[in-house]
Design an enzyme around this catalytic site. Structure first.
Site, mmCIF file in Angstrom:
data_model
loop_
_atom_site.group_PDB
_atom_site.id
_atom_site.type_symbol
_atom_site.label_atom_id
_atom_site.label_comp_id
_atom_site.label_asym_id
_atom_site.label_seq_id
_atom_site.Cartn_x
_atom_site.Cartn_y
_atom_site.Cartn_z
ATOM 1 N N GLU A 150 -15.128 -4.162 -6.598
ATOM 2 C CA GLU A 150 -15.519 -5.380 -5.655
ATOM 3 C C GLU A 150 -16.724 -5.677 -4.946
ATOM 4 O O GLU A 150 -17.227 -6.892 -5.326
ATOM 5 C CB GLU A 150 -14.350 -5.483 -4.621
ATOM 6 C CG GLU A 150 -12.932 -5.873 -5.060
ATOM 7 C CD GLU A 150 -12.130 -4.482 -5.868
ATOM 8 O OE1 GLU A 150 -12.911 -3.710 -5.772
ATOM 9 O OE2 GLU A 150 -11.074 -5.098 -6.143
ATOM 10 N N HIS B 13 -1.533 -4.637 1.032
ATOM 11 C CA HIS B 13 -1.426 -5.778 0.027
ATOM 12 C C HIS B 13 -0.836 -7.096 0.993
ATOM 13 O O HIS B 13 -0.727 -8.173 0.425
ATOM 14 C CB HIS B 13 -0.226 -5.711 -1.137
ATOM 15 C CG HIS B 13 -0.926 -4.948 -2.309
ATOM 16 N ND1 HIS B 13 -0.783 -3.693 -2.201
ATOM 17 C CD2 HIS B 13 -1.559 -5.425 -3.330
ATOM 18 C CE1 HIS B 13 -1.494 -3.174 -3.201
ATOM 19 N NE2 HIS B 13 -2.021 -4.383 -4.136
#
Lengths: 430, 405
Positions: B141, B210
C-alpha cells in the site's frame, strides 16, 4: 565493452526455456556470442519462469576497473567538452556545499542541512547524461542533485535562506528541493519516501507511451532515484524494486552507499551489505561501481539509462561513495574513524577528474582554474541574490495548500473561503 | 429566490475577486442551499448546462436514498426517468465516465483489474481499458500509493483503491507526507490530482481491523479533502467531482452501503465536493451526519416524526472542509444540534464539527451540541457487542428528545 557485461559471472547464466520462437534474453550477456544455455542447475527452480541471475561486480572481483587507465598513451574515454562539463558540475556542487556550511554557521540558514561533499561523482555521473524531460528524485541530501539537474544556484540558495525567490518559494527548505521545469521531483525528508514517487514518475512515462500513445523517437522518459544505504533496508525500497521490475518501468535506482546512516554503520544495519545483490533478487541487473570515480559512474550510468530508455526495465546501481562531512551540519561526526576518512579523502572525485584531465591533456591547469573562478562568482552571486531577496509575506502562508483553493471550503456566509479578500492577506481565520 | 440571486451575483462577482492566474478557478460551481438538492451539470469545457439555471428549474432529484421510504417532504423526480442501480455500480459508472472523458485517469489497487475489485466497483474496467490503465498492484500500500502520487505529479490522474480503508493505514506515510504536503513544499509547482478511495466503516462482524474509520485519522492532514458518499446519487457525483478536482481527495465509501439501490439521472452530473446535502428539511433540531449513520438517523426520524418532532437532517458529505454555510443556516433556524457519526468518540469528525459550530455559531445555540459517536473500543467481533459499539436509532431518538426538552 559495456560495464554491465564487464561484470564477471561466476557460473553460467541459467536461462529458462521459453516458448519456441521467443528469444530468451539475459541482461548480462550483451555480446551475441553468448548463446543462452539451459542447465539443470540446483539453483534453477522448475516452477520459476525467471532464471536466477547473479553477478559479481568488477570491484569485488578485483579485476582492473575500466576507465581508470591513467596512462597518457591511452585514449581518454570522454571528450574535452564532456570532461569540462563534468568538472564544472562537480566543482559547482562542492563549492556550493562549502558555502552552505559557511552560511549556516553565520546564521543565514537553519534547520537540518545535509551536505553532499565527496559524493559529487554520483550526481554528476548520472544527471549530466539526462535530458530535461527525465526526472530526478532525491532525498534530503538534495542540493547537488538540484544543481546538476539545472536548477540555478541562486534559486537553491534563496530556498535555503527561506526567501520567497527560492525554487519552492521558501516553503520547502533544504530537504525539499523541487523544480517543475527541470523535472526535479524532490527533496524528501523521510528516507525511502521518494522511491515510490520516482516509481510513479516512471509509471507515468510508460503510461504515456503505452496508453496515451505519445511516442518519442529517442525513447521513454527516464527517472533516476537517488537514495542511501540506510534506505536499502526499508520496505518501500524493496516494494518498489518489485513493482519496477514487474512492469519494466524506465527507472534507475541509484544507491549512494556512503557506509553511514547518521551514526549507524551500514555493516551493523544490514545482514548482507552488498546492496547490488538485491537487484538480481528481483530480476533486474545489480551493479556495484566505484562512486568516487565519475568516469566509472558515468560508464555504468550510460548503460542503465539506455536500458530504461529502451523499455528494458530498471537497474540497481550501488555507488560506493563517501561523505566528507557529517550527516548534517548538526552532526559531530565522532563515530567515523580517521583512517576511513583519509582513505576516501585521498580519492576525492574532483581531484581524480582533474588529474585525469591533465594527464590526458584534455585541458590545461589554467582552464580548470578559470572554471573554478567562474563557479566562485556564481556562488557569490547566488548568496548575494539570496541575501537581498525578500522573505515570504504573510499572505503567502495559505497559498499552495491546495491546487484548487476551493478546498478550504465554504464559510458561514456562503462564499468560498478563498474568495474572502482577507484570506490572501492571511488575516482571515481558516 | 434570494438564494438564486445570491448565486447569480456570486458568479458574476467571482471573476473580480479571484485572480485566475493564481487560483485557477474557472467557474465556481455553487449549489443552492435549502430544500433543493445540490446538483450541477458541469460540462467538460466549463460551461454549465441548462440544469443550472435556478429560476427555470422545476423539480429536483431524489436526494435521500431508497433505504428509507420517500416521505412527503421530498418532491417527485424530474422530467427524465433515469435509471436504477446499486451504489457500487454508481461508483463504477462515475469512474467509467471519467475514464472515457480523460485518458489520463487511471486506477491502481489490489485486485482492481482482473478480479474487478473486491466490492466490484471496478468490474469490467480492465478488459475495457487494459491492464496498465486499471493496474493490479502487489500488496504494498505505501509504495503503490506513493506511486500514484508520483504519477499524479507527472500528469496522470490516478484513482487509488484501498481494498479496505484500514489498509491505507500502511500508506499513511505517503498520504500525509507526500499527498497532503507536496503541493505546498514544492511552492505550488506540482499538483497532485489523486483520488484515494475505498470502503471503510463498521460492517457485519468483520472484526476490529476491518472496521476502521480512517476519516478521523486523516482529517488533520493539511492539503487533503475528505468526502464521504452515502447514496448512489452522491456516490457517482462525488466520484466524478473527486476525479476532476485538482486537489488530492479521499473518498470514503462504506462497506454496508454498496448494495443500496436508487434511481439516478441519465444525464451527466457532477456534485460539489465542498457541499453538504440537505436530506430532510425541518425546524426543531439539526441532525448532522454522514455515510451509514445517515440511515440510522432517517430510521430514528420516522419515530421522531410520529412523536411530533420535526428534525432537519443534513448529510455533511464533505468531512474536510465542513460546509459551514449549509450547517450554519440550519443552526440559525433550529438552534439545536445533534451530531451522529460512526467515528469513535475521541478525535472523530464529530469533535471537529462540534468545535467548528461553537466557533462560528455559538450565539445561535439554545442547547449544548450533542454528539453521538461510536464507543472508543476496537470493534468487537460478536454481533451483540458490535451493535452496541455503533450508534443505534433508539439512541438518536433519545438524544433528540433530550435536546428538545
Amino acid at each position: 565493452m559495456s560495464a554491465f557485461s564487464a561484470v564477471r559471472i561466476p557460473f553460467p547464466a541459467v536461462v529458462a526455456a521459453r516458448s519456441a520462437g521467443e528469444k530468451p534474453s539475459s541482461p548480462f550477456l550483451c555480446s551475441p556470442a553468448a548463446a543462452p544455455v539451459i542447465h539443470s542447475s540446483p539453483l534453477r527452480s522448475p516452477r520459476l519462469g525467471r532464471p536466477p541471475l547473479a553477478v559479481t561486480s568488477d570491484v569485488l572481483s578485483s579485476q582492473k576497473p575500466l576507465g581508470s587507465n591513467s596512462s597518457p598513451s591511452c585514449q581518454a574515454v570522454i571528450s574535452r567538452d564532456e570532461a569540462l562539463e563534468l568538472y564544472e558540475d562537480m566543482v559547482l556542487g562542492r563549492f556550493f556545499e562549502d558555502m552552505c556550511a559557511q552560511m549556516y554557521y553565520r546564521g543565514k540558514m537553519f534547520g537540518f542541512v545535509h551536505l553532499y561533499n565527496g559524493q559529487e561523482a554520483v550526481s554528476t555521473g548520472f544527471i549530466k547524461l539526462l535530458e530535461t524531460r527525465d526526472s530526478v528524485v532525491s532525498t534530503y541530501r538534495d542540493h547537488v542533485h538540484a544543481l546538476s539537474k539545472g536548477v540555478p544556484a541562486r534559486a537553491v540558495m534563496a530556498e535555503l535562506f527561506g526567501k520567497a525567490t527560492g525554487c519552492c518559494r521558501g516553503q520547502g527548505g533544504s530537504m525539499h528541493m523541487f523544480s517543475e521545469p527541470h523535472n526535479l521531483l524532490g527533496g524528501f525528508a523521510f528516507i525511502g519516501e521518494g522511491i515510490p514517487v520516482a516509481t510513479g514518475a516512471a509509471f507515468s512515462s510508460k503510461y504515456r507511451y503505452e496508453v496515451l500513445k505519445e511516442s518519442n523517437r529517442d525513447g521513454l522518459d527516464v527517472t533516476v532515484a537517488f537514495f542511501g544505504d540506510g534506505t536499502c533496508n526499508n520496505g518501500q525500497f524493496l516494494e518498489c524494486l518489485n513493482m519496477a521490475q514487474l512492469w519494466k518501468l524506465p527507472i534507475v535506482f541509484v544507491v549512494e552507499n556512503n557506509l553511514w546512516a547518521i551514526g549507524m554503520s551500514h555493516l551493523r544495519a544490514t545482514s548482507d551489505p552488498e546492496i547490488w545483490k538485491k537487484g538480481p533478487a528481483f530480476g533486474m541487473p545489480g551493479v556495484h561501481v566505484d562512486g568516487m570515480d565519475v568516469l566509472k559512474v558515468r560508464e555504468v550510468a550510460v548503460e542503465a539509462i539506455a536500458r530504461a530508455r529502451n523499455g528494458e526495465g530498471p537497474s540497481l546501481v550501488e555507488c560506493e561513495t563517501y561523505r566528507f562531512r557529517g550527516h548534517s551540519l548538526a552532526d559531530p561526526d565522532e563515530l567515523r574513524k580517521a583512517d576511513e576518512k583519509s582513505h576516501y579523502a585521498a580519492r576525492d572525485p574532483i581531484v581524480g577528474l582533474k588529474k585525469y584531465i591533465l594527464e590526458k591533456n584534455l585541458a590545461s591547469e589554467s582552464e580548470l582554474k578559470a572554471i573554478e573562478k567562474k563557479i566562485d562568482d556564481i556562488i557569490e552571486e547566488a548568496v548575494e541574490f539570496a541575501d537581498s531577496s525578500p522573505p515570504p509575506p504573510r499572505s503567502q502562508l495559505l497559498e499552495n495548500v491546495f491546487a484548487d483553493p476551493k478546498g478550504f471550503g465554504i464559510g458561514p456566509d456562503g462564499k468560498y473561503r478563498c474568495e474572502d479578500p482577507k484570506f490572501t492577506e492571511g488575516t482571515a481565520q481558516v | 429566490m434570494a438564494a438564486a440571486l445570491q448565486t447569480a451575483a456570486l458568479l458574476s462577482a467571482s471573476h473580480n475577486l479571484i485572480d485566475p492566474q493564481r487560483f485557477r478557478v474557472g467557474l465556481l460551481a455553487r449549489s443552492l442551499p435549502g430544500r433543493r438538492g445540490s446538483i450541477f451539470v458541469v460540462r467538460a469545457d466549463g460551461r454549465t448546462s441548462g440544469f443550472f439555471n435556478a429560476k427555470s428549474r422545476s423539480g429536483n432529484l431524489i436526494t435521500n436514498a431508497v433505504a428509507t421510504k420517500a416521505d412527503a417532504s421530498t418532491s417527485s423526480t424530474a422530467s427524465k426517468p433515469g435509471h436504477e442501480l446499486l451504489l457500487f455500480e454508481a461508483l463504477r459508472e462515475g469512474l467509467e465516465e471519467e475514464m472515457d472523458r480523460d485518458p489520463h485517469v487511471c486506477v491502481m489497487g489490489e485486485d482492481v483489474g482482473h478480479y474487478g475489485g473486491s466490492y466490484k466497483v471496478t468490474k469490467g474496467l480492465a478488459p475495457k481499458y487494459g491492464d496498465l490503465r486499471v493496474l493490479d498492484t502487489p500488496i504494498a500500500e505505501n509504495s503503490f500509493t506513493g506511486m500514484g502520487i508520483g504519477a499524479a505529479m507527472t500528469g496522470l490522474r490516478p484513482v487509488v483503491e484501498g481494498m479496505n480503508m484500514g489498509f491505507l493505514l500502511l500508506a499513511f506515510n505517503q498520504i500525509s507526507n507526500n499527498c497532503g504536503m507536496l503541493h505546498y513544499t514544492s511552492g505550488g509547482q506540482f499538483k497532485i490530482p489523486i483520488v484515494i478511495r475505498g470502503p471503510g466503516g463498521v460492517g457485519r462482524q468483520l472484526g476490529a481491523e476491518h472496521s476502521q474509520r480512517l476519516e478521523s485519522y486523516f482529517q488533520s492532514i493539511p492539503g487533503l479533502q475528505l468526502v464521504a458518499c452515502s447514496t448512489p446519487y452522491n456516490a457517482k457525483g462525488l466520484m466524478k467531482a473527486a476525479i476532476r478536482s485538482e486537489n488530492p481527495v479521499v473518498l470514503f465509501e462504506h462497506v454496508l452501503l454498496y448494495n443500496l439501490k436508487e434511481r439516478i439521472p441519465d444525464e451527466e452530473y457532477v456534485l460539489c465536493l465542498e457541499e453538504a446535502e440537505m436530506v430532510r428539511p425541518g425546524g426543531h433540531v439539526t441532525i448532522l451526519t454522514y455515510s451509514r449513520m445517515r440511515y440510522h438517523v432517517m430510521q430514528a426520524v420516522k419515530t421522531l416524526v410520529n412523536k411530533g418532532y420535526d428534525p432537519e437532517v443534513i448529510d455533511i458529505r464533505s468531512l474536510k472542509p465542513f460546509d459551514l454555510y449549509t450547517i450554519g443556516n440550519s443552526v440559525k433556524k433550529t438552534h439545536r444540534v445533534l451530531i451522529v457519526e460512526e467515528c469513535m468518540r475521541t478525535g472523530g469528525i464529530g469533535s471537529s464539527l462540534r468545535a467548528a459550530i461553537i466557533d462560528n455559531f455559538w450565539d445561535y445555540l439554545d442547547a449544548p451540541i450533542l454528539c453521538l459517536s461510536s464507543q472508543d473500543v476496537p470493534t468487537p467481533y460478536a454481533g451483540t457487542l458490535e451493535e452496541w459499539t455503533v450508534v443505534q436509532p433508539a439512541q438518536i431518538v433519545a438524544a433528540v428528545e433530550q435536546l428538545c426538552e
